[in-house]
Design a protein around this motif. Structure first.
Motif: not given
Length: 76
Positions: A31-40
């Motif tokens: 999931i894109p979150a600004g300049d990061h990604h959240i990985v599930l």
């Protein structure tokens, strides 16, 4: 990229030397979150180094501690 001699990158999944336990996961979503990604991720398998290798780390009452065996002659 951050590199450390304690972290293995070349032989399959990334591993941390001396880790008490490990999980191998499959990525479910990114999931894109600004300049990061959240990985599930969903665990596929896991393991540990054995009962006598290390004591588990416990976080309770806003501090870290470890679990110890009861002293001989005391009630659990």
């Amino acid at each position: 990229m951050f590199r450390s001699p304690a972290i293995g990158y070349d032989d399959g999944p990334t591993s941390v030397a001396g880790a008490v336990a490990w999980l191998e996961c499959r990525m479910v979503d990114r999931i894109p979150a600004g300049d990061h990604h959240i990985v599930l991720a969903a665990p596929v398998r896991g393991g540990h180094g054995g009962r006598d290798q290390s004591r588990p780390l416990l976080y309770h009452d806003r501090r870290y501690t470890s679990v110890t065996e009861p002293k001989e002659g005391t009630k659990p």
